[in-house]
Design a protein around this motif. Structure first.
Motif, short mmCIF file in Angstrom:
data_model
loop_
_atom_site.label_atom_id
_atom_site.label_comp_id
_atom_site.label_asym_id
_atom_site.label_seq_id
_atom_site.Cartn_x
_atom_site.Cartn_y
_atom_site.Cartn_z
N GLU A 62 0.84 -1.19 0.00
CA GLU A 62 0.00 0.00 0.00
C GLU A 62 0.88 1.24 0.00
O GLU A 62 1.92 1.28 0.65
N ASP B 264 0.12 5.50 0.39
CA ASP B 264 -0.89 6.53 0.64
C ASP B 264 -2.26 5.92 0.93
O ASP B 264 -3.29 6.45 0.54
N GLY B 265 -2.27 4.76 1.61
CA GLY B 265 -3.52 4.10 1.99
C GLY B 265 -4.23 3.38 0.86
O GLY B 265 -5.34 2.89 1.04
N GLU B 266 -3.59 3.26 -0.30
CA GLU B 266 -4.21 2.59 -1.44
C GLU B 266 -3.40 1.36 -1.83
O GLU B 266 -2.17 1.40 -1.78
#
Length: 149
Positions: free
Chosen positions: A48, A50-52
């Protein structure tokens, strides 16, 4: 995983590089969907940023049936794919670093498409792997690479 693979196919098609995975999205091919489903049942590592979700890797105790076996403990990177949205941010190398740490004391192997002037082979060499054996599945040229982290 299928989303990453579909994204990779679209990116390669845009560049005229259809030799590795063809032109049709993986998610539209039942045999490929089945293959991925079976692969991820044994474990899936997701990177992941940036949280993606930015990439995914499947590592197993042994390779696909068309790869020569070895007589020692190993971990085998069965599939590594990253999102083009995070290109240049070392997602693939980060996943490989995790595989290297996980395989301490074992042989770590991976295979890749050997077409397109060996660009994928060069990538894995830049990550510390050494080419070992080549193979062909139908008309798909492949290269096995290995290391002992």
């Amino acid at each position: 995983m299928l989303g990453f693979l579909d994204e990779a196919v679209a990116w390669m098609v845009e560049r005229g590089q259809t030799g590795q995975w063809g032109t049709q999205p993986w998610s539209e091919q039942p045999k490929r969907v089945e293959r991925i489903t079976k692969l991820v049942e044994n474990g899936l590592w997701i990177a992941e940023l940036d949280g993606e979700p930015a990439g995914a890797m499947v590592v197993a105790a042994e390779p696909d049936e068309w790869i020569p076996r070895v007589d020692e403990p190993e971990l085998y990177v069965r599939l590594l794919v990253t999102s083009r949205r995070f290109a240049g941010r070392k997602v693939g190398s980060g996943l490989l670093d995790f595989a290297k740490e996980s395989s301490r004391g074992k042989l770590l192997r991976v295979d890749c498409w050997a077409g397109n002037n060996g660009r994928l082979v060069d990538y894995y060499v830049s990550q510390g792997f050494t080419p070992s054996v080549t193979f062909t599945v139908k008309d798909w040229p492949g290269q096995v690479l290995e290391m002992r982290p």
